[in-house]
Design a protein around this motif. Structure first.
Motif, PDB file in Angstrom:
ATOM      1  N   ARG A 112       0.755  -1.381  -0.099  1.00 23.99           N
ATOM      2  CA  ARG A 112      -0.140   0.056   0.031  1.00 23.99           C
ATOM      3  C   ARG A 112       0.819   1.189  -0.052  1.00 23.99           C
ATOM      4  N   ASN A 136       0.021  -9.196  -2.643  1.00 20.22           N
ATOM      5  CA  ASN A 136      -0.875  -8.043  -3.203  1.00 20.22           C
ATOM      6  C   ASN A 136      -0.589  -7.242  -4.105  1.00 20.22           C
ATOM      7  N   ASP A 140      -5.042  -7.619  -4.681  1.00 21.12           N
ATOM      8  CA  ASP A 140      -5.538  -7.827  -3.033  1.00 21.12           C
ATOM      9  C   ASP A 140      -6.374  -8.975  -2.607  1.00 21.12           C
ATOM     10  N   SER A 195      -3.525  -2.839  -8.842  1.00 21.19           N
ATOM     11  CA  SER A 195      -2.261  -3.488  -8.741  1.00 21.19           C
ATOM     12  C   SER A 195      -1.699  -3.367 -10.043  1.00 21.19           C
TER      13      SER A 195
END
Length: 431
Positions: A112, A136, A140, A195
């Motif tokens: 993140r 991730n 996610d 992503s």
């Protein structure tokens, strides 16, 4: 390495807001670097703690967030639709704080914070290192990894049709059957586009650090490291806190009603990817053949199972989780999705507990089959049940596995060796 090195560690959460192994691994890294004489500053969003804090020889700078946070079961979550604004905002804030703190290197600790880290790198010109701790960056909710060891190499924007027709349908079935199918599919595609942005950001990362060779292999097979010039394995630093005393453990055992029980412990999210459903199925078989066994589940989510043989404790503070490990006869980590280097397994081995895990990701680097635990195939509740029964029934085997657990961590996951490898990476990207 010069002692004047000033490292900025970026993470989405940090204690007292620590909800997974990544936060505690970052904490152990910060303390270890500081103990070596380096100046360490942790940058993290502020969810309600002091803006500046000095702890264990390093500094924490928590930056204020705009109103983009929601609270789910007491946990702050960046709202999905605000991710891009958060990335931009956090990137500029990190760049400003990095200049103020006069740091010489940025080290992103979770996915993140990758895009904010890249933005800060482009603004400040500081070298950037990124640690891969999970899958991730692929997605996610990478449903493609539930049954395989790599994401499709061609899973690009041209595959959005397949994502819509197949992957998002599977995501809805497994993870969010209670929501509208249309909203779930739109959410899934939004996360996939997020992503893509993270994967695009890889080109400005100076070095990628994987916490296991297994997780780096997953990324390589998925084609995501082809343009990354420097990739290194640096194992997470084991827990630095001492194992809780037997007396502390006995107090906890009485409080939780575990007296006289054979304890099988699970710690982690309750989800398909973590294999929780497999353990629930295995428990039904084990309880029929092993008397006095109790399956204890610690973590977030809905377990969806009840019975006298099951105890769900919900999320617990890390200190209590560490105190739980010595009370367990065996710790089980039945993940489907490849774990990078499970902090739960690392902590359990550090506490001298035998562990049963699946042959996926970095888990085989932690568990030596037959020496400190047992390995089983993922998605196989019957094999999982047989392994649990084997450990519970064989006192000599259980004692042997327990003896090998702490020894394996001390021999293969020495903090000094991990620090030396990481500092070599730092030196390489700064020259």
């Amino acid at each position: 390495m010069a002692s004047s090195l000033a490292v900025c560690l970026l993470n989405e959460y940090f204690a007292p807001f620590a909800y997974g192994g990544g936060e505690w691994s970052t904490d152990a890294l910060a303390r270890s670097l500081a103990a070596r004489g380096h100046r360490v500053v942790v940058f993290t969003p502020n969810y309600g703690a002091p803006a500046v804090e000095e702890r264990d020889g390093f500094r924490i700078r928590r930056f204020r967030l705009p109103l983009v946070v929601k609270w789910v079961e007491g946990r702050p979550i960046i709202r999905g639709r605000y991710r891009l604004p958060f990335y931009l905002y956090a990137g500029f804030v990190v760049a400003r704080l990095a200049r103020r703190e006069k740091v010489t290197l940025l080290h992103v600790q979770n996915s993140r914070m990758l895009v904010p880290g890249v933005i800060a790198r482009l603004i400040t010109g500081l070298p950037l290192v990124f640690t891969i701790r999970d899958t991730n960056i692929m997605h996610d909710a990478p449903v493609c990894l539930l049954g395989r060891e790599e994401g499709p190499c061609d899973c690009g924007v041209r595959k959005l049709g397949k994502l819509w027709r197949q992957c998002s349908v599977e995501y809805h079935r497994l993870y969010q059957p209670f929501r509208s199918p249309l909203l779930t599919k739109l959410s899934f595609l939004y996360l996939k586009l997020d992503s893509y942005l993270k994967q695009f950001s890889f080109r400005w990362v100076d070095a990628v650090v994987g916490v296991s060779a297994g997780i780096l292999d997953v990324y390589r097979r998925s084609g995501l490291l082809q343009k990354t010039s420097r990739v290194e394995v640096v194992y997470s630093i084991p827990p630095l806190a001492p194992v809780p005393s037997p007396s502390e453990g006995e107090v906890l055992r009485k409080r939780l009603g575990l007296m006289g029980k054979r304890v099988v412990l699970y710690v982690g999210k309750f989800s398909w990817g973590k294999g929780t459903a497999d353990l629930v199925k295995a428990a039904e078989r084990v309880v029929a053949s092993v008397p006095g066994v109790l399956f204890v589940f610690v973590g977030e989510g809905k377990l969806g199972a009840t019975g006298a043989h099951i105890r769900s404790l919900g999320p617990l503070p890390n200190r209590e989780v560490l105190a739980l490990y010595p009370l367990a006869d065996v710790v089980v980590s039945p993940s489907w999705i490849p774990d990078a280097l499970s902090r739960v397994i690392l902590e359990a081995l550090w506490a001298g507990r035998p562990v049963i895990g699946t042959r996926t990701g970095g888990t085989p680097e932690l568990i030596q089959d037959g020496k400190n635990g047992l390995l089983v195939e993922k998605c196989d509740p019957d094999s999982l049940a047989r392994a649990i029964e084997t450990v519970l029934r064989d006192d000599a085997l259980r004692a042997s596995l327990a003896a090998g657990a702490r020894r394996h961590v001390e021999e293969r996951f020495r903090p000094e060796e991990s620090l030396d490898r990481l500092l070599a990476v730092y030196e390489a990207v700064r020259t």
